[in-house]
Design a protein around this motif. Structure first.
Motif, short mmCIF file in Angstrom:
data_model
loop_
_atom_site.label_atom_id
_atom_site.label_comp_id
_atom_site.label_asym_id
_atom_site.label_seq_id
_atom_site.Cartn_x
_atom_site.Cartn_y
_atom_site.Cartn_z
N ARG A 1 0.90 -1.23 0.10
CA ARG A 1 -0.12 0.08 -0.52
C ARG A 1 0.53 1.30 0.22
O ARG A 1 0.25 2.45 -0.29
CB ARG A 1 -0.57 0.48 1.16
CG ARG A 1 -2.17 -1.19 1.01
CD ARG A 1 -3.30 -0.63 2.17
NE ARG A 1 -3.72 -1.62 2.36
CZ ARG A 1 -5.28 -1.26 1.76
NH1 ARG A 1 -4.79 -0.08 1.61
NH2 ARG A 1 -5.69 -2.32 2.01
N PHE A 2 1.88 1.59 0.64
CA PHE A 2 3.59 2.05 0.45
C PHE A 2 3.23 3.00 -0.49
O PHE A 2 3.86 4.27 -1.51
CB PHE A 2 4.55 1.86 1.02
CG PHE A 2 4.90 3.55 1.65
CD1 PHE A 2 4.59 3.95 2.95
CD2 PHE A 2 6.42 3.60 1.19
CE1 PHE A 2 5.43 5.02 3.45
CE2 PHE A 2 6.74 4.58 1.49
CZ PHE A 2 6.46 5.04 2.46
N ALA A 3 3.44 2.03 -1.74
CA ALA A 3 3.65 2.05 -3.41
C ALA A 3 2.67 3.07 -3.53
O ALA A 3 2.85 4.64 -4.24
CB ALA A 3 3.39 1.29 -3.93
N ALA A 4 1.14 3.62 -2.98
CA ALA A 4 0.65 5.29 -3.42
C ALA A 4 0.98 5.69 -3.18
O ALA A 4 0.50 6.56 -3.57
CB ALA A 4 -1.29 4.42 -2.32
N LEU A 5 2.00 6.21 -1.77
CA LEU A 5 2.10 7.18 -1.99
C LEU A 5 3.59 8.47 -1.89
O LEU A 5 3.50 9.27 -2.63
CB LEU A 5 2.89 7.00 -0.38
CG LEU A 5 3.23 8.57 0.60
CD1 LEU A 5 2.07 9.38 1.13
CD2 LEU A 5 3.90 8.15 1.90
N PHE A 6 4.36 6.48 -2.71
CA PHE A 6 4.67 6.94 -4.31
C PHE A 6 4.20 7.72 -5.07
O PHE A 6 4.99 8.58 -5.44
CB PHE A 6 5.33 5.31 -4.38
CG PHE A 6 7.05 6.08 -5.54
CD1 PHE A 6 8.25 6.13 -5.06
CD2 PHE A 6 6.70 6.15 -6.60
CE1 PHE A 6 9.14 6.55 -6.02
CE2 PHE A 6 7.54 5.96 -7.62
CZ PHE A 6 9.08 6.57 -7.19
N ASP A 7 3.39 7.46 -5.91
CA ASP A 7 2.74 7.78 -6.55
C ASP A 7 2.05 8.85 -6.63
O ASP A 7 1.82 9.47 -7.17
CB ASP A 7 1.40 6.38 -7.12
CG ASP A 7 2.25 5.53 -7.07
OD1 ASP A 7 2.59 5.32 -8.04
OD2 ASP A 7 1.01 4.27 -7.10
N ARG A 8 1.42 9.12 -5.59
CA ARG A 8 0.95 10.76 -5.30
C ARG A 8 2.05 11.60 -5.25
O ARG A 8 1.79 12.08 -5.38
CB ARG A 8 0.38 10.72 -3.95
CG ARG A 8 -1.26 9.81 -3.51
CD ARG A 8 -1.38 9.45 -2.47
NE ARG A 8 -2.57 8.76 -2.19
CZ ARG A 8 -3.13 8.65 -0.88
NH1 ARG A 8 -2.62 8.83 -0.17
NH2 ARG A 8 -5.09 8.07 -1.06
N TYR A 9 3.76 11.38 -4.14
CA TYR A 9 4.08 12.33 -4.22
C TYR A 9 5.62 12.77 -5.33
O TYR A 9 6.59 13.43 -4.80
CB TYR A 9 4.83 12.55 -2.65
CG TYR A 9 3.48 13.57 -1.64
CD1 TYR A 9 2.23 13.93 -2.47
CD2 TYR A 9 2.62 12.32 -1.23
CE1 TYR A 9 1.42 14.31 -1.68
CE2 TYR A 9 1.20 12.31 -0.81
CZ TYR A 9 0.99 13.70 -0.85
OH TYR A 9 -0.04 13.77 -0.04
N ALA A 10 5.95 11.32 -5.64
CA ALA A 10 7.90 11.23 -6.67
C ALA A 10 7.83 11.87 -7.21
O ALA A 10 8.86 12.66 -7.81
CB ALA A 10 7.41 9.90 -6.94
N ARG A 11 6.60 12.39 -8.18
CA ARG A 11 7.30 13.19 -9.94
C ARG A 11 7.66 14.65 -9.02
O ARG A 11 8.55 15.24 -9.29
CB ARG A 11 6.08 13.12 -10.04
CG ARG A 11 5.96 14.00 -12.03
CD ARG A 11 5.76 13.75 -12.83
NE ARG A 11 3.73 14.86 -12.74
CZ ARG A 11 3.03 13.72 -13.49
NH1 ARG A 11 3.34 12.73 -13.93
NH2 ARG A 11 2.03 14.45 -13.18
N GLN A 12 6.92 15.15 -7.87
CA GLN A 12 6.76 16.75 -7.50
C GLN A 12 8.32 16.24 -6.48
O GLN A 12 8.49 17.76 -6.67
CB GLN A 12 5.50 16.73 -5.79
CG GLN A 12 4.25 16.61 -6.51
CD GLN A 12 3.24 17.18 -5.46
OE1 GLN A 12 3.38 17.44 -4.57
NE2 GLN A 12 2.23 16.50 -5.64
N ILE A 13 8.51 15.72 -5.67
CA ILE A 13 9.94 15.72 -4.83
C ILE A 13 10.49 15.38 -5.94
O ILE A 13 11.85 16.15 -5.40
CB ILE A 13 9.94 15.03 -3.94
CG1 ILE A 13 9.04 14.71 -2.89
CG2 ILE A 13 11.10 13.96 -3.48
CD1 ILE A 13 8.56 14.03 -1.76
N HIS A 14 10.62 14.93 -7.19
CA HIS A 14 12.01 14.40 -7.94
C HIS A 14 11.96 15.89 -8.67
O HIS A 14 12.97 16.07 -8.79
CB HIS A 14 11.23 13.59 -8.74
CG HIS A 14 12.15 13.62 -10.28
ND1 HIS A 14 12.95 14.11 -11.12
CD2 HIS A 14 12.95 12.33 -9.78
CE1 HIS A 14 13.74 14.00 -11.89
NE2 HIS A 14 13.98 13.07 -11.46
#
Length: 188
Positions: A26-39
């Motif tokens: 389920r933690f992968a959804a957090l990555f999906d939500r914010y990875a692009r912004q943080i990148h």
């Protein structure tokens, strides 16, 4: 969309992180939500290649620390930006070298469409160099606040949470950084 796949968009970050304790996927959804912004934020700070590492490290650390996250905090964005900012601080020398090189060369390492790059480079090269020099001269705390606000899109309270400083400190650092940048760019 089936009910089994609906959960990522329907629950807040705190609940998602809490549930990832029993179901780590389920933690992968957090990555999906914010990875692009943080990148994007990290790339503006350190360049694209370093941003890849920052994003990976940010989410690895967040995953390892997820049991300590307070699920009452419904938005994990400030927490993630705080982790990313700490990692970026470790790359501070590289960031300062990046700004000095941009100041000398006027070449921003982020890729842009060719026509847009040509027009923007011709029109703004001198301003970019002066801006890069001014960013390199800002104290680290002022630069962090300014760039979390401008490139990260965080609000004052989110920046305060991300950097573990009072909101008043965010306001004063942002004001000071803006004043210094305006002076460096010759604006009133």
């Amino acid at each position: 969309m089936t009910a089994a796949h609906a959960w990522p968009d329907e629950i807040d970050d705190g609940e998602l992180i809490r549930r990832s304790g029993d179901d780590p996927e389920r933690f992968a959804a957090l990555f999906d939500r914010y990875a692009r912004q943080i990148h994007h934020y990290a790339a503006r700070r350190l360049g694209t290649q370093a941003a890849d590492d920052i994003v990976a490290e940010t989410f690895e650390i967040a995953f390892r620390r997820r049991a300590t996250y307070d699920p009452a905090r419904t938005m994990a964005r400030p927490w993630l930006y705080g982790i990313a900012s700490t990692l970026i601080a470790r790359h501070r020398r590289a960031e300062e070298r990046h700004y000095r090189a941009l100041r000398r060369t006027g070449v921003d390492p982020l890729p842009e469409p060719m026509a847009e790059a040509v027009v923007s480079r011709v029109a703004a090269e001198q301003d970019e160099r002066r801006l890069a020099g001014a960013l390199a001269r800002l104290p680290a705390g002022d630069r962090d606040v300014l760039l979390l606000f401008a490139w990260g899109g965080l609000g004052y309270d989110e920046i305060a949470e991300a950097l573990s400083v009072p909101a008043g400190t965010v306001a004063s650092r942002l004001n000071r950084a803006r004043r210094k940048l305006r002076a460096a760019l010759g604006e009133n």
